[in-house]
Write a protein that holds these residues in place. Sequence first.
Motif, mmCIF file in Angstrom:
data_model
loop_
_atom_site.group_PDB
_atom_site.id
_atom_site.type_symbol
_atom_site.label_atom_id
_atom_site.label_comp_id
_atom_site.label_asym_id
_atom_site.label_seq_id
_atom_site.Cartn_x
_atom_site.Cartn_y
_atom_site.Cartn_z
ATOM 1 N N ASP A 129 -6.069 120.028 54.538
ATOM 2 C CA ASP A 129 -6.326 119.641 55.922
ATOM 3 C C ASP A 129 -5.010 119.216 56.583
ATOM 4 O O ASP A 129 -4.693 119.607 57.712
ATOM 5 N N ALA A 130 -4.213 118.458 55.825
ATOM 6 C CA ALA A 130 -2.941 117.952 56.363
ATOM 7 C C ALA A 130 -1.962 119.075 56.694
ATOM 8 O O ALA A 130 -1.135 118.938 57.592
ATOM 9 N N VAL A 131 -2.037 120.200 55.931
ATOM 10 C CA VAL A 131 -1.122 121.311 56.229
ATOM 11 C C VAL A 131 -1.795 122.348 57.141
ATOM 12 O O VAL A 131 -1.292 123.458 57.328
ATOM 13 N N GLY A 132 -2.960 121.974 57.698
ATOM 14 C CA GLY A 132 -3.621 122.824 58.695
ATOM 15 C C GLY A 132 -4.348 124.020 58.112
ATOM 16 O O GLY A 132 -4.491 125.047 58.775
ATOM 17 N N LEU A 133 -4.819 123.911 56.865
ATOM 18 C CA LEU A 133 -5.498 125.066 56.252
ATOM 19 C C LEU A 133 -6.929 124.731 55.816
ATOM 20 O O LEU A 133 -7.450 125.341 54.876
ATOM 21 N N ALA A 134 -7.548 123.774 56.505
ATOM 22 C CA ALA A 134 -8.906 123.371 56.129
ATOM 23 C C ALA A 134 -9.872 124.549 56.183
ATOM 24 O O ALA A 134 -10.834 124.601 55.411
ATOM 25 N N ASP A 135 -9.596 125.497 57.053
ATOM 26 C CA ASP A 135 -10.511 126.652 57.182
ATOM 27 C C ASP A 135 -10.105 127.830 56.302
ATOM 28 O O ASP A 135 -10.649 128.917 56.406
ATOM 29 N N ARG A 136 -9.121 127.627 55.436
ATOM 30 C CA ARG A 136 -8.653 128.739 54.577
ATOM 31 C C ARG A 136 -8.725 128.374 53.091
ATOM 32 O O ARG A 136 -8.076 129.007 52.262
ATOM 33 N N ILE A 137 -9.496 127.375 52.760
ATOM 34 C CA ILE A 137 -9.404 126.845 51.383
ATOM 35 C C ILE A 137 -9.868 127.832 50.322
ATOM 36 O O ILE A 137 -9.414 127.788 49.188
ATOM 37 N N HIS A 138 -10.779 128.745 50.695
ATOM 38 C CA HIS A 138 -11.284 129.682 49.676
ATOM 39 C C HIS A 138 -10.556 131.023 49.701
ATOM 40 O O HIS A 138 -10.946 131.951 49.002
ATOM 41 N N HIS A 139 -9.519 131.102 50.498
ATOM 42 C CA HIS A 139 -8.763 132.358 50.556
ATOM 43 C C HIS A 139 -7.778 132.439 49.402
ATOM 44 O O HIS A 139 -7.146 131.443 49.037
ATOM 45 N N ARG A 140 -7.649 133.629 48.864
ATOM 46 C CA ARG A 140 -6.648 133.865 47.818
ATOM 47 C C ARG A 140 -5.291 134.096 48.484
ATOM 48 O O ARG A 140 -5.243 134.491 49.664
ATOM 49 N N PRO A 141 -4.180 133.915 47.754
ATOM 50 C CA PRO A 141 -2.852 134.101 48.355
ATOM 51 C C PRO A 141 -2.679 135.417 49.110
ATOM 52 O O PRO A 141 -2.067 135.440 50.173
ATOM 53 N N ASP A 142 -3.249 136.506 48.555
ATOM 54 C CA ASP A 142 -3.053 137.793 49.238
ATOM 55 C C ASP A 142 -3.861 137.901 50.534
ATOM 56 O O ASP A 142 -3.745 138.891 51.265
ATOM 57 N N GLN A 143 -4.690 136.884 50.793
ATOM 58 C CA GLN A 143 -5.443 136.879 52.057
ATOM 59 C C GLN A 143 -4.808 135.926 53.065
ATOM 60 O O GLN A 143 -5.385 135.677 54.130
ATOM 61 N N LEU A 144 -3.665 135.364 52.702
ATOM 62 C CA LEU A 144 -2.978 134.409 53.581
ATOM 63 C C LEU A 144 -1.635 134.980 54.026
ATOM 64 O O LEU A 144 -1.017 135.769 53.301
ATOM 65 N N SER A 145 -1.166 134.534 55.216
ATOM 66 C CA SER A 145 0.166 134.962 55.669
ATOM 67 C C SER A 145 1.221 134.195 54.873
ATOM 68 O O SER A 145 0.899 133.225 54.172
#
Lengths: 226, 409
Positions: A129-145
């Motif tokens: 949440d602190a790094v602004g990724l509360a809505d991406r917690i279940h994403h795998r690295p290859d699904q993230l920028s």
Amino acid sequence: MSVIELENVTKIYKLGEVETRALDNVSLTIDEGEFAAIVGPSGSGKTTMLQMMGCLDKPNSGVVKVNGHSVGQLSANRQADLRREEIGFIFQFFALVPVLSAYENVELPLLLNGIAADERKRRARSLLDAVGLADRIHHRPDQLSGGQQQRVAIARALATQPSLVLADEPTANLDTANGQQAMEIMQRLNQETGTAFVFATHDDQVISFARRVIKMRDGRIVDNGR
Amino acid sequence: MALTKFWVIAYRDLVRNRRRTVLTLLAVALGMMVLILMSGMFTGVTQGALRENIRLNTGHLQLRAESYEVEKLSLLAKDLLPDSQTLAAQVQTLPQVESVAPVLWMSGILSTSRESSGVQVTGVDVTAVFHAPIRDGIVGGSYLTPDSRGQILLGSNLAEEMGIGVGQRISLAVGTSDGGLDEGIFTVAGLFDTGIPSYDQNTVVMPLAQAQTFARTGERASTLIVTLKNQEDTDSVAAALQQPGIKVLPWQELNGLFLELMQTGLGFYYMIYTIVILVVAVLIANTLLMSVFERTREMGILAALGMKGRQIMVMVLFEAMILALLGTAVGFIFGSSVVSYLAKIGIDIGNGAAAAVEGMALGNKMYPVFAPGQALVLALFLFAIVTLVSLYPARFAAKLEPVQALHTL
């Protein structure tokens, strides 16, 4: 109180017959809560310095102390314990475990530290949440920028509430906006948690955030920033 | 506990390289199938051949004169059992005994106008239960009666090879008990197919009384073949039948050469089992080693996070165990299904192949046997060896220096 102390540390790499003195009789102290950048041209010894501080490598001579404990005499397992409990790492490549989600990557060091499930959940969620990724917690690295991956790495580095975070060229693979955002997050977390941050960099953007700039050249500290 | 997460990482790493994982799983499963098939075949062939040999040739026990040597097929009075019918009646009184059959063996030469062939002539009590496989195997003509005179039965393979048909008259010459040679003309009353080509290829059967007259042996017989209601009574019945001048041979001794051959064969099979298991194990170790090489930097990250060498080792071993467990299970299921199916329908090996194996009562169909205990031992063994061999890539991963691993691209 000092988090890291390097006393007359020398590190020599041998490549065949050729010897390279990566660190040449270096002494340096990093105190609690510092936000410092180690700068210098390529080959000046920045990364080697970080590896010494992070107990990832051993010096040929000299003493490295983490929170007052000399690490030279410690076994590989004890050094692993020390890394797990006291030090967080951020690398220039987005060093996440590819098969784990953002949440699981942040949770991993907590698991290794034997932290209870409830506490793991609380800390991992709060950091993401602190790094602004509360809505991406279940994403795998290859699904993230790239920027998002580096923010997961920042959250992971802080998960065990270490006294020191070492970051090797943390913005090297990020564009300006993402680099700026990552630095702002680290600066904020440094202020909120009191964890010391040390960056090896030659990025002016990173240097502009640092409260202390340590300059290196040819394996030596030419300005310790004090 | 971090151990659960290690399983998760191991599992997801395997899923990540789906094609490689599936191919490795296939190799393990195929290895397991081969092991179960081989074990099923070997057990089926040995058990089947032994059962057939007991049923058709040796019975569970035989009584012979002390000096009789089966290789010589001697017809000398001293080598034969005197008054075989009385002795047979005496043996038949034992409650464990199912049937008793006096038999006279002779070597002979069967001739037609075109060719001749060496045969084993067997004089049998045509009413004895023991000879049911011949009676039931009549494929042309009819079985013999005790009163049949001048009539014989031929194995169908022998008849076919020599071009002999039912009703045809042929010449048969045998050695006699006085050391001479006698020749007679006989009519082929019937042809039999016992399902054991090696037997049907060289056997001529005639009524015992006729054989005794032909060979001039009087009431004597070469042997008394005894079958039991329960094979496990062999030792106790053998002990009860001991008497001076007569040797009692149990089925183990009668099939000694065959059992010895099977023991040697078993050693050979164990060698093949070991090779199959090692090939599968090396394959998995190689897959894991490749996987470790590909993930060297990832190992470095885990080490930097504070994961200890032995924890990294456990993680790699978990991958090996998942591969071994799944592959073995799939191989076990398919292997046992195939063997169970083949056990029902049999595998046709043809008359030629079955007849080629001298001294073994091999049918022209091979029936594998699924032995769950043996298959389970093989599965556990495969799993254990694969895990053991995987220690190498696991230790390799554990010994990676974090700083060097991190610098690997």
